[in-house]
Design an enzyme around this catalytic site. Structure first.
Site, PDB file in Angstrom:
ATOM      1  N   CYS A  15       1.441  -1.244  -0.261  1.00 36.10           N
ATOM      2  CA  CYS A  15      -0.667   0.234  -0.251  1.00 36.10           C
ATOM      3  C   CYS A  15       0.819   1.342  -0.485  1.00 36.10           C
ATOM      4  CB  CYS A  15      -0.611   0.040   1.185  1.00 36.10           C
ATOM      5  SG  CYS A  15      -1.895   1.393   1.243  1.00 36.10           S
ATOM      6  N   GLU A  40      -3.945   1.246  -6.061  1.00 33.27           N
ATOM      7  CA  GLU A  40      -2.382  -0.066  -6.469  1.00 33.27           C
ATOM      8  C   GLU A  40      -2.928   0.049  -7.927  1.00 33.27           C
ATOM      9  OE1 GLU A  40      -0.935  -1.374  -4.325  1.00 33.27           O
ATOM     10  OE2 GLU A  40      -2.434  -2.032  -2.328  1.00 33.27           O
TER      11      GLU A  40
END
Length: 226
Positions: A2, A104
């Protein structure tokens, strides 16, 4: 992993996390990048408080020196033995990073395509984290944090090349994460049910941290749900 997320701190978010000590100032960013001071929820003197910590953990033993390797994410599988994270985990220095969603990147024929991922119906949620405090030779202290990642659910796995995602928490899980035993806390670290999540591709402007506005969330393709 992340590496970017969207976060907002205001009265409604403080209420959602049941803070007794609010954040000292509001916060809003559509492209939070590593190295920034970010809002977190943590325990301060027995009370649930809002604080700002540097994103990228500086271990207590580092004497205030930034690590030469990335510490923005801590892998669930190595929490108890990784040099940077085993101390905070053993000391129950757990925190929550409040977010509205995260980004992402998907590998495509013409490069990496960013996606925005959130819970359905735009619900706020948190990312499970660890924090630490490191004091340098000049007596200056750095408080910092890392976000825990784990194996992705099928929805995120379709997007993220390495099949990872952050550990997601809701307000109902906050007390156990912040105050529970290591066994109780670890039991919360499971991939979020993909039925609760949705995602859509967004502009590659996200790739540059200097771009930070609401237009980054505009879809440039079809959204998907779990």
């Amino acid at each position: 992993m992340c590496g970017r997320f969207v976060s907002r701190v205001d009265a409604a978010i403080e209420q959602y996390w049941s803070l007794l000590r609010p954040w000292p100032q509001p916060f809003a960013s559509w492209n939070v990048a590593p190295g920034r001071d970010i809002p977190v929820v943590m325990q301060r003197e027995g009370e649930r408080a809002g604080a700002y910590l540097r994103w990228g953990l500086v271990p207590f033993w580092a004497k205030g020196e930034l690590p030469r390797y990335s510490t923005i994410n801590a892998r669930l599988e190595t929490l108890e033995r990784a040099a940077s994270y085993r101390g905070p985990w053993a000391r129950a220095q757990r925190c929550i990073v409040p977010v509205l969603g995260f980004y992402e990147w998907q590998h495509t024929a013409d490069g990496k395509q960013p996606w925005f991922i959130r819970l359905v119906d735009d619900q706020p949620f948190g990312l499970a984290g660890l924090w630490d405090r490191s004091v340098g030779d000049d007596e200056q202290a750095i408080e910092s944090c890392t976000i825990i990642t784990l194996a992705a659910n099928p929805l995120v796995e379709r997007i993220h090349a390495k099949g990872r995602m952050p550990a997601i928490l809701t307000a109902e899980q906050a007390a156990m994460w912040l105050e529970g035993s290591p066994v109780e806390a670890r039991g919360l670290l499971e991939p979020r049910d993909m039925a609760d999540m949705e995602a859509w591709p967004v502009s590659r402007r996200v790739n540059a941290p200097r771009n930070d506005d609401a237009s980054l969330l505009a879809a440039v393709g079809e959204s998907v749900r779990g």
